[in-house]
Design an enzyme around this catalytic site. Structure first.
Site, PDB file in Angstrom:
ATOM      1  N   CYS A 122       0.864  -1.179   0.000  1.00 46.85           N
ATOM      2  CA  CYS A 122       0.000   0.000   0.000  1.00 46.85           C
ATOM      3  C   CYS A 122       0.899   1.226   0.000  1.00 46.85           C
ATOM      4  CB  CYS A 122      -0.868  -0.015   1.259  1.00 46.85           C
ATOM      5  SG  CYS A 122      -1.809   1.506   1.475  1.00 46.85           S
ATOM      6  N   CYS A 175      -0.628   4.006  -6.312  1.00 48.92           N
ATOM      7  CA  CYS A 175      -1.580   3.426  -5.363  1.00 48.92           C
ATOM      8  C   CYS A 175      -1.816   2.021  -5.879  1.00 48.92           C
ATOM      9  CB  CYS A 175      -2.886   4.222  -5.361  1.00 48.92           C
ATOM     10  SG  CYS A 175      -4.242   3.385  -4.507  1.00 48.92           S
TER      11      CYS A 175
HETATM   12  N1  DGL Z   1      -3.991   0.812  -1.877  1.00 48.79           N
HETATM   13  C1  DGL Z   1      -3.818   2.066  -1.185  1.00 48.79           C
HETATM   14  C2  DGL Z   1      -2.526   2.724  -1.636  1.00 48.79           C
HETATM   15  O1  DGL Z   1      -1.726   2.065  -2.292  1.00 48.79           O
HETATM   16  C3  DGL Z   1      -4.875   3.106  -1.444  1.00 48.79           C
HETATM   17  C4  DGL Z   1      -6.245   2.945  -1.032  1.00 48.79           C
HETATM   18  C5  DGL Z   1      -6.602   3.696   0.237  1.00 48.79           C
HETATM   19  O2  DGL Z   1      -6.803   4.923   0.184  1.00 48.79           O
HETATM   20  O3  DGL Z   1      -6.686   3.017   1.231  1.00 48.79           O
HETATM   21  O4  DGL Z   1      -2.297   3.871  -1.344  1.00 48.79           O
END
Ligand code: DGL
Length: 275
Positions: free
Chosen positions: A76, A190
């Site tokens: 993430c 993301c």
């Molecule tokens: N998957 C998360 C990232 O890579 C983003 C999603 C979220 O805002 O939780 O930042």
């Protein structure tokens, strides 16, 4: 717990975005076992404060290491940008090494851009933390970077929205500044965004190269495991299992759709802490 080769690799994200990293791991290191945690009760991470994210990442790292892991992967970008050091510190106390996103994409983007103009699509938390800015600056190429906080994109993906005209229009509005800046390379900063890469590629055009983290993280995982003699022995397919902190049915439905593999029984875990 002794960190040994029979333990799984632990991967976590706020939701289903980290599945894009998990998929690369499953392909590159098929004999390993994996445990994936989607912290769906706290989704989205991308609009959380630094303090809240750091607390939550510490809780998750502690939980996954206590349960048994030989490597921790922060899949993430928001968690990496705000709390990579926290995850690494907690995991190190358990003798577990940590890998994360951001660094690998910055390296790839700097290596492949021809005109030196790079775009970044990321959550508000990731953009605010300035992590990509620093990582790209560290490449020493004097790159021109255009950053866009794509506030609504990950929530639309996590909601499993029908990808209707509204979603496309939202994505278009985030891509506009990148077009205007004439970027030739866009970092999908993301882990949710690779799930809509076909839409983004159409909006940005074929000549723009999209950069994601999964492949580089999988290569780094292989290096770490081999370096520490922790790689799985044998050449069969390993197991994978999924945990989430909110509704199991919707995680299963969405996760199966995006991973395009059966998730098996998803376990609900309650990590407590503040919402
Ligand atoms: N998957 C998360 C990232 O890579 C983003 C999603 C979220 O805002 O939780 O930042």
């Amino acid at each position: 717990m002794t960190v040994g080769r029979s333990l799984p690799i632990a991967v976590f994200d706020s939701g289903v975005g980290g599945l894009t990293v998990l998929h690369e791991l499953l392909v590159s290191l098929p004999s390993e076992d994996y445990v994936y945690l989607g912290d769906t009760s706290r989704f989205p991470y991308g609009t959380k404060t630094r303090a809240a994210l750091r607390d939550r990442v510490a809780e998750i790292a502690e939980f996954l290491c206590a349960r048994g892991a030989k490597l921790l992967i922060v899949a993430c970008n928001s968690a990496t940008a705000m709390a990579r050091d926290v995850a690494a510190e907690v995991a190190a106390a358990a003798g577990v090494e940590t890998l994360s996103v951001i660094g690998p994409e910055a390296e790839i983007a700097a290596a492949i851009t021809t005109n030196g103009r790079i775009g970044l699509l990321a959550t508000p938390a990731t953009v605010a933390a300035g992590a990509y800015h620093r990582a790209l600056e560290g490449q020493g190429r004097g790159l021109d970077v255009t950053e866009v906080a794509a506030t609504d994109l990950a929530p639309m993906i996590q909601a499993g929205s029908q990808f209707d005209e509204g979603v496309v229009e939202t994505a278009r509005s985030y891509c506009r500044p990148l077009h205007e800046a004439n970027v030739d390379t866009v970092i999908l900063g993301c882990t949710h965004y690779p799930l809509v890469a076909p839409m983004l590629q159409r909006i940005l055009g074929r000549d723009v190269r999209l950069v994601t983290a999964g492949h580089a993280v999988a290569a780094a995982a292989q290096r770490v495991l081999e370096g520490r003699e922790l790689q799985a022995l044998g050449d069969g397919e390993g197991d994978y299992r999924f945990l989430c902190t909110a509704d199991v049915e919707s995680f299963t439905e969405l996760g199966t759709r995006f991973l395009q593999m059966p998730l098996g029984p998803v376990e609900h875990v309650d990590l407590g802490g503040n919402p």
